[in-house]
Design an enzyme around this catalytic site. Structure first.
Site, PDB file in Angstrom:
ATOM      1  N   HIS A  23      -1.827   2.708   7.286  1.00  9.65           N
ATOM      2  CA  HIS A  23      -1.490   2.258   5.932  1.00  9.65           C
ATOM      3  C   HIS A  23      -0.513   1.089   5.982  1.00  9.65           C
ATOM      4  O   HIS A  23       0.231   0.937   6.954  1.00  9.65           O
ATOM      5  CB  HIS A  23      -0.866   3.409   5.113  1.00  9.65           C
ATOM      6  N   ASP A  32       6.601  -1.136   2.447  1.00 13.94           N
ATOM      7  CA  ASP A  32       6.280  -0.550   3.744  1.00 13.94           C
ATOM      8  C   ASP A  32       5.420  -1.598   4.457  1.00 13.94           C
ATOM      9  O   ASP A  32       4.431  -2.085   3.881  1.00 13.94           O
ATOM     10  CB  ASP A  32       5.483   0.749   3.486  1.00 13.94           C
ATOM     11  N   CYS A  76       9.818   8.178   0.983  1.00 13.44           N
ATOM     12  CA  CYS A  76      10.626   6.962   0.903  1.00 13.44           C
ATOM     13  C   CYS A  76      11.611   6.963  -0.258  1.00 13.44           C
ATOM     14  O   CYS A  76      12.728   6.464  -0.120  1.00 13.44           O
ATOM     15  CB  CYS A  76       9.715   5.746   0.897  1.00 13.44           C
ATOM     16  N   ASP A  94       8.170   0.935  -2.622  1.00 10.83           N
ATOM     17  CA  ASP A  94       6.801   0.961  -2.072  1.00 10.83           C
ATOM     18  C   ASP A  94       5.699   1.055  -3.139  1.00 10.83           C
ATOM     19  O   ASP A  94       4.804   1.908  -3.033  1.00 10.83           O
ATOM     20  CB  ASP A  94       6.674   2.112  -1.058  1.00 10.83           C
ATOM     21  N   LYS A 105      10.190  -2.797   5.500  1.00  9.18           N
ATOM     22  CA  LYS A 105      10.665  -1.736   6.398  1.00  9.18           C
ATOM     23  C   LYS A 105       9.489  -1.179   7.184  1.00  9.18           C
ATOM     24  O   LYS A 105       8.328  -1.360   6.789  1.00  9.18           O
ATOM     25  CB  LYS A 105      11.344  -0.626   5.586  1.00  9.18           C
ATOM     26  N   HIS A 145       4.003  -2.255   8.144  1.00 12.83           N
ATOM     27  CA  HIS A 145       3.837  -1.826   9.536  1.00 12.83           C
ATOM     28  C   HIS A 145       2.977  -2.771  10.372  1.00 12.83           C
ATOM     29  O   HIS A 145       1.940  -3.251   9.894  1.00 12.83           O
ATOM     30  CB  HIS A 145       3.159  -0.456   9.568  1.00 12.83           C
TER      31      HIS A 145
HETATM   32  C1  VGL Z   1       5.771   6.470   2.893  1.00 11.19           C
HETATM   33  C2  VGL Z   1       4.761   7.864   4.382  1.00 11.19           C
HETATM   34  C3  VGL Z   1       4.607   6.831   5.280  1.00 11.19           C
HETATM   35  C4  VGL Z   1       6.400   6.286   1.536  1.00 11.19           C
HETATM   36  C5  VGL Z   1       5.639   5.420   3.776  1.00 11.19           C
HETATM   37  O1  VGL Z   1       6.422   5.163   1.015  1.00 11.19           O
HETATM   38  O2  VGL Z   1       6.890   7.301   0.986  1.00 11.19           O
HETATM   39  N1  VGL Z   1       5.347   7.687   3.204  1.00 11.19           N
HETATM   40  N2  VGL Z   1       5.054   5.610   4.967  1.00 11.19           N
HETATM   41 ZN    ZN Z   2       4.626   3.990   6.246  1.00  4.12          ZN
END
Ligand code: VGL
Ligand code: ZN
Length: 206
Positions: free
Chosen positions: A81, A46, A151, A8, A106, A48
């Protein structure tokens, strides 16, 4: 064979981003330097949909940091995010994307979050990263990125469960620390479950 897993390394997790991780951008030069030392470099993103259940804004009256039950799983609520195709979901502009062989997204299912790069938080669906690494003959994974206490941690723990020899490159990871000490506890948990804790210097030519 060894693989480097970049977790990420996205704009939203770096300073100025929607879910900024303190000093998150400081790991990008380390990622770029480490790429040359690995035959295989895989990244997670990440990714979404706008209606994702982990966004506080999608739950009336809820605020980021609160914890709810999301379809039977405890879910920390986050600011909006890494929305698919948005600016914040892109990799950090200084990341050498040409060094990445394959990207796994993901968090695409609005009903469940996915911290690990291998499975969703309910271990219901795989992203394909585990099978891919095994097909490539990978036996050892080196994990780095954002965020250490979410993550990165869940990716490293799943890697152990999948039978990979797993190392956390500690100086190449940064955490959210929603509660003081979360990063230290995450590193301790990884270590107790068999993750080796190493520094990037041990992988770079001296
Ligand atoms: C993450 C919170 C929400 C991460 C991703 O990449 O650690 N943390 N989504
Ligand atoms: Zn996330």
């Amino acid at each position: 064979m060894k693989a480097l897993l970049l977790i990420d390394l996205q704009i939203d997790f770096c300073p100025g981003g929607a879910l900024e991780v303190k000093e998150g951008d400081q790991v990008i030069p380390i990622a770029n330097a480490l790429m040359d030392q690995f035959e295989l470099v895989v990244a997670t993103q990440d990714w979404h949909p706008a209606n994702h259940g982990s966004f506080a804004a999608n739950h009336p009256w809820r605020k980021p940091g609160q914890v709810i039950d999301l379809h039977g799983l405890q879910q920390v609520l986050w600011p909006i995010h890494c929305v698919q195709e948005s600016f914040g979901a892109k990799f950090h502009p200084t990341l050498n994307e040409s060094g990445i062989t394959k990207v796994f997204v993901k968090g695409t299912d609005p009903t469940i979050d996915s911290y690990s790069g291998f499975f969703d938080n309910g271990h219901r669906k795989a992203t394909g990263m585990g099978d891919y690494l095994k097909e490539q003959g990978v036996t050892e994974v080196y994990v780095m990125g954002l965020a250490t206490d979410y993550c990165v941690k869940f990716t490293a723990l799943d890697a152990i469960e999948l039978g990979f020899e797993t190392s956390l490159i500690e100086d190449a990871a940064r955490g959210v620390n929603l509660t003081e000490g979360d990063v230290e506890r995450a590193v301790a948990e990884m270590k107790s479950k068999g993750v080796k804790i190493i520094g990037s210097a041990s992988l770079l030519p001296s």
